[in-house]
Motif scaffolding. Structure first.
Motif, PDB file in Angstrom:
ATOM      1  N   SER A 160       0.943  -1.219  -0.026  1.00  0.00           N
ATOM      2  CA  SER A 160      -0.026   0.012   0.178  1.00  0.00           C
ATOM      3  C   SER A 160       0.853   1.249   0.221  1.00  0.00           C
ATOM      4  O   SER A 160       0.402   2.357  -0.437  1.00  0.00           O
ATOM      5  CB  SER A 160      -0.967   0.187   1.289  1.00  0.00           C
ATOM      6  N   MET A 161       2.165   1.174   0.482  1.00  0.00           N
ATOM      7  CA  MET A 161       3.028   2.422   0.648  1.00  0.00           C
ATOM      8  C   MET A 161       3.154   2.893  -0.742  1.00  0.00           C
ATOM      9  O   MET A 161       2.933   4.011  -0.761  1.00  0.00           O
ATOM     10  CB  MET A 161       4.362   1.969   1.242  1.00  0.00           C
ATOM     11  N   PRO A 162       3.871   2.010  -1.763  1.00  0.00           N
ATOM     12  CA  PRO A 162       4.093   2.748  -3.026  1.00  0.00           C
ATOM     13  C   PRO A 162       3.054   3.014  -4.078  1.00  0.00           C
ATOM     14  O   PRO A 162       2.946   3.976  -4.796  1.00  0.00           O
ATOM     15  CB  PRO A 162       5.016   1.817  -3.949  1.00  0.00           C
ATOM     16  N   LEU A 163       1.708   2.496  -3.312  1.00  0.00           N
ATOM     17  CA  LEU A 163       0.605   2.670  -4.207  1.00  0.00           C
ATOM     18  C   LEU A 163       0.016   4.188  -3.749  1.00  0.00           C
ATOM     19  O   LEU A 163      -0.287   5.136  -4.744  1.00  0.00           O
ATOM     20  CB  LEU A 163      -0.505   1.767  -3.864  1.00  0.00           C
ATOM     21  N   MET A 164       0.207   4.557  -2.536  1.00  0.00           N
ATOM     22  CA  MET A 164      -0.019   5.751  -2.186  1.00  0.00           C
ATOM     23  C   MET A 164       0.881   6.875  -2.638  1.00  0.00           C
ATOM     24  O   MET A 164       0.581   7.722  -3.074  1.00  0.00           O
ATOM     25  CB  MET A 164      -0.196   5.895  -0.564  1.00  0.00           C
ATOM     26  N   ALA A 165       2.074   6.537  -2.700  1.00  0.00           N
ATOM     27  CA  ALA A 165       3.338   7.453  -3.210  1.00  0.00           C
ATOM     28  C   ALA A 165       3.063   7.726  -4.597  1.00  0.00           C
ATOM     29  O   ALA A 165       3.192   8.934  -5.341  1.00  0.00           O
ATOM     30  CB  ALA A 165       4.690   7.015  -2.910  1.00  0.00           C
ATOM     31  N   ALA A 166       2.401   6.782  -5.413  1.00  0.00           N
ATOM     32  CA  ALA A 166       2.112   7.144  -6.867  1.00  0.00           C
ATOM     33  C   ALA A 166       0.744   7.775  -7.067  1.00  0.00           C
ATOM     34  O   ALA A 166       0.399   7.924  -7.981  1.00  0.00           O
ATOM     35  CB  ALA A 166       2.087   5.787  -7.696  1.00  0.00           C
ATOM     36  N   GLY A 167      -0.009   8.073  -5.813  1.00  0.00           N
ATOM     37  CA  GLY A 167      -1.425   8.762  -6.147  1.00  0.00           C
ATOM     38  C   GLY A 167      -2.363   7.771  -6.014  1.00  0.00           C
ATOM     39  O   GLY A 167      -3.556   8.258  -6.329  1.00  0.00           O
ATOM     40  N   ASP A 168      -2.235   6.610  -6.100  1.00  0.00           N
ATOM     41  CA  ASP A 168      -3.487   5.478  -6.195  1.00  0.00           C
ATOM     42  C   ASP A 168      -3.936   5.108  -4.764  1.00  0.00           C
ATOM     43  O   ASP A 168      -3.779   4.276  -4.012  1.00  0.00           O
ATOM     44  CB  ASP A 168      -3.123   4.013  -6.626  1.00  0.00           C
ATOM     45  N   VAL A 169      -5.008   6.269  -4.445  1.00  0.00           N
ATOM     46  CA  VAL A 169      -5.350   6.161  -2.939  1.00  0.00           C
ATOM     47  C   VAL A 169      -6.220   5.029  -2.853  1.00  0.00           C
ATOM     48  O   VAL A 169      -6.238   4.353  -1.715  1.00  0.00           O
ATOM     49  CB  VAL A 169      -6.092   7.701  -2.602  1.00  0.00           C
ATOM     50  N   TRP A 170      -7.178   5.002  -3.714  1.00  0.00           N
ATOM     51  CA  TRP A 170      -8.063   3.819  -3.558  1.00  0.00           C
ATOM     52  C   TRP A 170      -7.735   2.611  -3.703  1.00  0.00           C
ATOM     53  O   TRP A 170      -7.945   1.338  -3.269  1.00  0.00           O
ATOM     54  CB  TRP A 170      -9.147   3.991  -4.397  1.00  0.00           C
ATOM     55  N   GLY A 171      -6.329   2.419  -4.638  1.00  0.00           N
ATOM     56  CA  GLY A 171      -5.615   1.300  -4.581  1.00  0.00           C
ATOM     57  C   GLY A 171      -5.029   0.609  -3.393  1.00  0.00           C
ATOM     58  O   GLY A 171      -5.214  -0.388  -3.069  1.00  0.00           O
ATOM     59  N   ALA A 172      -4.557   1.648  -2.640  1.00  0.00           N
ATOM     60  CA  ALA A 172      -4.065   1.400  -1.339  1.00  0.00           C
ATOM     61  C   ALA A 172      -5.159   1.066  -0.409  1.00  0.00           C
ATOM     62  O   ALA A 172      -4.862   0.127   0.471  1.00  0.00           O
ATOM     63  CB  ALA A 172      -3.034   2.544  -0.913  1.00  0.00           C
TER      64      ALA A 172
END
Length: 740
Positions: A160-172
């Motif tokens: 979930s960390m890199p997903l948030m860093a890349a802007g994919d909030v709902w993926g995280a």
């Protein structure tokens, strides 16, 4: 096979992050880096932003501990356990009054969903609904569960960390929900989901998640970047209460969060907002520095502000500007700020890594001798300083060429941050020349020099004083020469020349020690200016800004040599004038600029010691180095033998696989995966490791793969708790694809 599948899944996850990062518009990438570089360390996972930044909050701790008691305990024992790392954005200064206004305005226009009294099931269902609305054509939950890590909650939290860093909030968020399904006794997914809910203006959802998390065990070893998970929990609850307008209720949990983790600037931002809304602006002002920077030390004590002269307000004790690690750690335990022209900033040795101060040979100036060679001294010295001036001008023109190539192009966030470092170099060499006929060195002159607020200003004052004394001495010797060189009436030409040469030679001999003192002051100034300049340059990555920094250093070094030689030559010419026709014919020497080999390496993974490394789980970590952030996923071969002996803990070999994704500010993503091997151990809570990684790497830009090949990295690191530092000793790339 299981290890290979784990690595493949991690690498696929990192590739997905890379693709998401590349799809982000430039403004969005800039926002990611603003979060990443805005303070000495990155805030994410169970942390969050201020009321308008998304992702924070806090609430009552439920354990009866007061914030003041917690703060005192932290200050006396484990305050500052979190990592400290320099980032390029730390060079920025701030107007705290303006920052106060920003904090006050935070959240003003947020469209908050006021739903309250949600239980855990209601909160989770609302999140699921929002996730499905974002991706109606894909069953993201099914895809995550069927993935190779779909049954590993720890790895899912890490993903979930890199997903948030890349802007994919709902993926995280989806990844964290699956992790919660797998382990309902772990509070971490719920605390992190609360941060996401706050970021999406769903404070009722956040409170429902946090109420459930409060009933579970929270462990500090789950905490990212040394931030205690309990503090993250409190901060997220406080943020939710702020979004609901319950400012007084939010104050206590936010104070406790800050007391537990003084570096949590999100909690400080939220607390300052709460105090302002309660009409307690002065209290908020004392918290504001912690809202701007991640500062260690006791958060109940106001952060001291020192004046631009290096003294604390109301104090005669100058501040430190040393690059000594002990001074860095002393600041970390008792941080202070430096005020200049109404703006405050971190001290210079905290803003930048000043450990890479270069050394260079002093370009020795030419001195005259009290003999017949004096006739050629001034032409020789003149040719020398003219050549140095020409060399300086050539370097300046090269720098202007780079500037012209950038004109008309939009500055990226990377350009802005790097420029703020590069422009600091040239002023370090600034001197205020002393002209005896224009002004004497009095108090106003000293104030003019000291008013530069540069680290070299005191050296510049010493140079000015020495230059002034040299001019006074030259004038004094000049007057004596014209008295002593008078010829008696009816003297022969040879007799007059003998008298003139004797007076000249005497002045050369007596003037030399005075000039040597001036040269010594210039030499020390040169050493410090060059050392600081190269230390500044070592904070810049390879590229045009580092090229400009290097050219500035080369220009300044030659210009400095020119000025030194010029002033010395003029001083001797005035102190020891030559009698007309009493020396032989002069020559026209060819001048050569001093041979100055500037050593100003750019920062890189192999050179910057002040990188940071944080472990989110046994399999996932994040590293900073030279303006880049790198996510690292690792899987080790099970059953590796470890030993405990005496003070050593967990000593053993580590074999396995690794996958890394490195994001740069210019928009490229580097993927690197393959086998790894190493040895590590601990003494008490402090550990160290050394190992080798190799494998295939690829540098991916917006237009596809820019470079690919085989890489070998040799390195090591040191850690303490969840934080530490890393150092890649060497990195070798064997490229098979390359493009401009």
């Amino acid at each position: 096979m299981r290890l290979h599948n784990t690595l493949s899944a991690v690498l696929e996850s990192l590739k997905a992050v890379a693709r998401a990062y590349q799809r982000l518009p430039k403004a969005a990438r800039a926002s990611v880096w603003t979060v990443t570089l805005a303070g000495p360390v990155l805030a994410f996972s169970s942390l969050g932003g201020g009321p308008d930044e998304g992702g924070s909050g806090g609430g009552d701790s439920g354990n009866g501990t007061t914030a003041a008691a917690t703060a005192e305990a932290v200050a006396g024992s484990s305050a500052g356990d979190g990592s400290f790392v320099r980032g390029m954005a730390a060079v920025q200064s701030f107007d705290l009054e303006y920052e106060m206004e920003k904090i006050e305005r935070a959240g003003r226009y947020a469209m908050v969903d006021p739903q309250d009294d949600l239980d855990l099931d209601d909160a989770i269902e609302l999140l699921r609904k929002r996730i499905r609305e974002e991706g109606p054509d894909t069953d993201v939950f099914k895809a995550i569960r069927r993935g190779p890590d779909g049954n590993k909650p720890t790895l899912l939290i890490a993903h979930s960390m890199p997903l948030m860093a890349a802007g994919d909030v709902w993926g995280a968020a989806a990844t964290l929900l699956v992790a919660h399904e797998l382990d309902e006794h772990d509070a971490t997914p719920l605390v992190n989901l609360a941060a996401i809910a706050n970021s999406q203006a769903l404070p009722g959802v956040a409170l429902g998640l946090l109420d459930a998390a409060a009933k579970l065990t929270m462990r500090d070893d789950d905490s990212p970047m040394g931030m205690r998970e309990r503090a993250s929990f409190l901060n997220n609850r406080g943020h939710a209460l702020l979004l609901l307008g319950r400012y007084k209720d939010a104050e206590m949990p936010l104070r406790e969060a800050l007391a537990m983790s003084p570096e949590m600037s999100e909690a400080a931002h939220n607390l300052a907002h709460s105090l302002i809304k309660q009409g307690r602006r002065e209290e908020a002002r004392a918290v504001a520095p912690r809202a701007v920077w991640r500062l260690r030390g006791n958060p109940t004590k106001a952060v001291e502000v020192k004046t631009e002269s290096g003294k604390a307000q109301g104090s005669d004790v100058p501040s430190k500007t040393s690059a000594d690690p002990a001074d860095v750690m002393a600041w970390a335990e008792s941080p202070y700020l430096v005020e200049s022209n109404g703006r405050v900033a971190l001290p210079l040795h905290i803003q930048l890594d000043l450990s890479h101060q270069g050394q260079i040979a002093w370009p020795e100036p030419i001195y005259p001798k009290p003999d017949s060679t004096f006739v050629n001294y001034f032409p020789t010295a003149s040719a020398r300083y003219v050549a140095a001036g020409a060399a300086a001008s050539a370097f300046q023109q090269q720098a202007l060429g780079i500037t012209r190539s950038m004109s008309g192009k939009r500055m990226t966030i990377s350009d802005v941050l790097q420029q703020s470092i590069e422009v600091r170099i040239a002023p370090l060499w600034s001197m205020e020349p002393i002209d005896r006929e224009m002004h004497q060195l009095e108090a106003y002159k000293e104030n003019l020099i000291l008013g530069s607020k540069l680290p070299t200003r005191f050296r510049a004052l010493e140079v000015a004083r020495a230059e002034y004394q040299m001019e006074l001495a030259a004038e004094r010797f000049n007057e004596r020469y014209w008295k002593e060189s008078r010829c008696p009436e009816h003297s022969t030409t040879e007799a007059c020349c003998a008298i003139s040469r004797a007076a000249t030679n005497r002045n050369i001999v007596e003037m030399t020690p005075v000039v040597r003192e001036y040269e010594e002051r210039m030499r020390v100034f040169f050493r410090d200016a060059y050392g600081l300049s190269t230390a500044y340059a070592s904070n810049l990555p390879r590229g045009r800004w580092h090229d400009m920094a290097r050219l500035d250093i080369e220009h300044s070094a030659q210009q400095f040599a020119k000025h030194t030689q010029q002033e010395i030559a003029f001083a001797f010419a005035h102190a020891a004038p030559m009698g007309s026709g009493c020396y032989g014919p002069t020559q026209k020497p060819i001048g050569e600029a001093p041979d100055i080999n500037v050593d100003a390496p750019a920062c890189s993974a192999a050179s910057q010691w002040a990188s940071g490394k944080w472990a989110f789980s046994d399999a996932f970590s994040m590293e900073f180095t030279c303006g880049k952030v790198k996510f690292v996923a690792e899987a080790s071969v099970p059953g590796i033998r470890r030993i405990n002996w005496g003070p050593l803990n967990d000593v053993g070999f580590d074999l396995g696989m690794h996958a890394e994704a490195e994001f740069s500010m210019n928009g490229t993503v580097t993927l690197f995966a393959g086998p790894k091997g190493g040895v590590k151990g601990k003494i008490g809570e402090v550990g160290a490791d050394f190992g080798v990684k190799d494998g295939i790497y690829a540098v991916i830009g917006r237009n596809g793969i820019q470079d690919a090949g085989f890489r070998v990295v040799i390195g090591g690191g040191v850690s303490g708790g969840a934080g530490g530092g890393s150092h890649d000793v060497d990195s070798m790339d064997f490229s098979i694809v390359s493009a401009i």
